[in-house]
Design a protein around this motif. Structure first.
Motif, mmCIF file in Angstrom:
data_model
loop_
_atom_site.group_PDB
_atom_site.id
_atom_site.type_symbol
_atom_site.label_atom_id
_atom_site.label_comp_id
_atom_site.label_asym_id
_atom_site.label_seq_id
_atom_site.Cartn_x
_atom_site.Cartn_y
_atom_site.Cartn_z
ATOM 1 N N GLU A 54 18.624 -11.350 -1.879
ATOM 2 C CA GLU A 54 17.210 -11.562 -1.574
ATOM 3 C C GLU A 54 16.561 -10.277 -1.076
ATOM 4 O O GLU A 54 15.417 -9.986 -1.385
ATOM 5 C CB GLU A 54 17.039 -12.663 -0.516
ATOM 6 N N LEU A 55 17.313 -9.498 -0.302
ATOM 7 C CA LEU A 55 16.790 -8.238 0.222
ATOM 8 C C LEU A 55 16.548 -7.245 -0.907
ATOM 9 O O LEU A 55 15.522 -6.562 -0.935
ATOM 10 C CB LEU A 55 17.763 -7.654 1.256
ATOM 11 N N VAL A 56 17.467 -7.168 -1.854
ATOM 12 C CA VAL A 56 17.294 -6.264 -2.994
ATOM 13 C C VAL A 56 16.097 -6.702 -3.830
ATOM 14 O O VAL A 56 15.267 -5.888 -4.229
ATOM 15 C CB VAL A 56 18.571 -6.216 -3.855
ATOM 16 N N ALA A 57 15.979 -8.003 -4.076
ATOM 17 C CA ALA A 57 14.853 -8.503 -4.861
ATOM 18 C C ALA A 57 13.529 -8.229 -4.154
ATOM 19 O O ALA A 57 12.552 -7.807 -4.781
ATOM 20 C CB ALA A 57 15.021 -10.000 -5.118
ATOM 21 N N ALA A 58 13.477 -8.436 -2.844
ATOM 22 C CA ALA A 58 12.254 -8.182 -2.091
ATOM 23 C C ALA A 58 11.897 -6.702 -2.109
ATOM 24 O O ALA A 58 10.722 -6.332 -2.229
ATOM 25 C CB ALA A 58 12.418 -8.667 -0.653
ATOM 26 N N THR A 59 12.895 -5.835 -2.027
ATOM 27 C CA THR A 59 12.647 -4.395 -2.074
ATOM 28 C C THR A 59 12.108 -3.989 -3.432
ATOM 29 O O THR A 59 11.158 -3.208 -3.523
ATOM 30 C CB THR A 59 13.947 -3.622 -1.767
ATOM 31 N N GLN A 60 12.667 -4.521 -4.492
ATOM 32 C CA GLN A 60 12.192 -4.181 -5.832
ATOM 33 C C GLN A 60 10.775 -4.683 -6.063
ATOM 34 O O GLN A 60 9.959 -3.993 -6.663
ATOM 35 C CB GLN A 60 13.137 -4.749 -6.884
ATOM 36 N N VAL A 61 10.463 -5.866 -5.574
ATOM 37 C CA VAL A 61 9.099 -6.391 -5.714
ATOM 38 C C VAL A 61 8.127 -5.521 -4.932
ATOM 39 O O VAL A 61 7.041 -5.193 -5.402
ATOM 40 C CB VAL A 61 9.029 -7.860 -5.255
ATOM 41 N N ALA A 62 8.513 -5.121 -3.731
ATOM 42 C CA ALA A 62 7.630 -4.289 -2.908
ATOM 43 C C ALA A 62 7.401 -2.926 -3.543
ATOM 44 O O ALA A 62 6.291 -2.396 -3.520
ATOM 45 C CB ALA A 62 8.228 -4.122 -1.516
ATOM 46 N N ARG A 69 -2.047 0.770 -2.187
ATOM 47 C CA ARG A 69 -3.258 0.033 -2.555
ATOM 48 C C ARG A 69 -3.151 -1.433 -2.190
ATOM 49 O O ARG A 69 -4.088 -2.009 -1.670
ATOM 50 C CB ARG A 69 -3.519 0.178 -4.047
ATOM 51 N N THR A 70 -2.003 -2.039 -2.459
ATOM 52 C CA THR A 70 -1.830 -3.451 -2.137
ATOM 53 C C THR A 70 -1.877 -3.667 -0.639
ATOM 54 O O THR A 70 -2.530 -4.592 -0.156
ATOM 55 C CB THR A 70 -0.488 -3.962 -2.697
ATOM 56 N N ILE A 71 -1.213 -2.805 0.108
ATOM 57 C CA ILE A 71 -1.225 -2.924 1.569
ATOM 58 C C ILE A 71 -2.635 -2.704 2.094
ATOM 59 O O ILE A 71 -3.127 -3.461 2.938
ATOM 60 C CB ILE A 71 -0.226 -1.931 2.190
ATOM 61 N N HIS A 72 -3.320 -1.699 1.582
ATOM 62 C CA HIS A 72 -4.682 -1.398 2.037
ATOM 63 C C HIS A 72 -5.611 -2.567 1.738
ATOM 64 O O HIS A 72 -6.417 -2.968 2.580
ATOM 65 C CB HIS A 72 -5.191 -0.122 1.349
ATOM 66 N N ARG A 73 -5.520 -3.138 0.537
ATOM 67 C CA ARG A 73 -6.371 -4.260 0.159
ATOM 68 C C ARG A 73 -6.119 -5.448 1.076
ATOM 69 O O ARG A 73 -7.052 -6.118 1.521
ATOM 70 C CB ARG A 73 -6.071 -4.638 -1.294
ATOM 71 N N THR A 74 -4.869 -5.720 1.399
ATOM 72 C CA THR A 74 -4.523 -6.829 2.294
ATOM 73 C C THR A 74 -5.057 -6.570 3.699
ATOM 74 O O THR A 74 -5.582 -7.477 4.348
ATOM 75 C CB THR A 74 -2.997 -7.018 2.332
ATOM 76 N N GLN A 75 -4.940 -5.321 4.159
ATOM 77 C CA GLN A 75 -5.436 -4.992 5.492
ATOM 78 C C GLN A 75 -6.951 -5.142 5.572
ATOM 79 O O GLN A 75 -7.480 -5.598 6.578
ATOM 80 C CB GLN A 75 -5.025 -3.567 5.872
ATOM 81 N N VAL A 76 -7.658 -4.763 4.515
ATOM 82 C CA VAL A 76 -9.119 -4.895 4.514
ATOM 83 C C VAL A 76 -9.503 -6.372 4.562
ATOM 84 O O VAL A 76 -10.383 -6.770 5.336
ATOM 85 C CB VAL A 76 -9.726 -4.200 3.275
ATOM 86 N N ARG A 77 -8.855 -7.193 3.773
ATOM 87 C CA ARG A 77 -9.171 -8.634 3.793
ATOM 88 C C ARG A 77 -8.888 -9.236 5.166
ATOM 89 O O ARG A 77 -9.696 -10.005 5.695
ATOM 90 C CB ARG A 77 -8.338 -9.365 2.747
ATOM 91 N N ALA A 78 -7.750 -8.898 5.738
ATOM 92 C CA ALA A 78 -7.403 -9.434 7.053
ATOM 93 C C ALA A 78 -8.389 -8.946 8.099
ATOM 94 O O ALA A 78 -8.829 -9.718 8.967
ATOM 95 C CB ALA A 78 -5.981 -9.033 7.424
ATOM 96 N N GLY A 79 -8.763 -7.681 8.045
ATOM 97 C CA GLY A 79 -9.722 -7.135 9.009
ATOM 98 C C GLY A 79 -11.081 -7.808 8.905
ATOM 99 O O GLY A 79 -11.710 -8.116 9.916
ATOM 100 N N LEU A 80 -11.546 -8.031 7.676
ATOM 101 C CA LEU A 80 -12.833 -8.708 7.508
ATOM 102 C C LEU A 80 -12.765 -10.142 8.018
ATOM 103 O O LEU A 80 -13.730 -10.623 8.641
ATOM 104 C CB LEU A 80 -13.235 -8.694 6.034
ATOM 105 N N LEU A 81 -11.670 -10.816 7.792
ATOM 106 C CA LEU A 81 -11.535 -12.189 8.274
ATOM 107 C C LEU A 81 -11.470 -12.226 9.798
ATOM 108 O O LEU A 81 -12.165 -13.020 10.441
ATOM 109 C CB LEU A 81 -10.286 -12.834 7.669
#
Length: 102
Positions: A54-62, A69-81
């Protein structure tokens, strides 16, 4: 019409060249050689031996998800909420105070 009469009769324009097949097809005329090219893309890093798949699969997905960009987009959405809900609440309370206040 007999067979020999057909051979002697003039063929309509453009049909004569398609009347007979060539006696033999030369394979050298059919084969197309495509030059090989060297793959210069960087090789992916080797997959480490895993005690937890599971750790290897999660690392590959990340790693494949786009990184910053994905982290930044998530942070912007969370910050706006997080910031938007309290600010909207304060605005609603302020409007109610102005409209219905004594």
């Amino acid at each position: 019409m007999a067979e020999d009469e057909r051979d002697r009769a003039p063929a309509p324009e453009g049909v004569g060249r398609f009347a007979h097949l060539p006696p033999e097809v030369d394979p050298a005329e059919v084969v197309i050689e495509i030059p090989a090219f060297e793959d210069d893309r960087p090789a992916p890093p080797p997959v480490p031996p895993a005690a937890a798949p599971e750790l290897v699969a999660a690392t590959q997905v990340a790693e494949a998800s786009g990184g910053r960009r994905t982290i930044h987009r998530t942070q912007v959405r969370a910050g706006l909420l997080i910031a938007g809900v309290p600010i909207a609440g304060v605005v609603v309370v302020a409007l109610l105070e102005i409209l219905f206040g004594e």
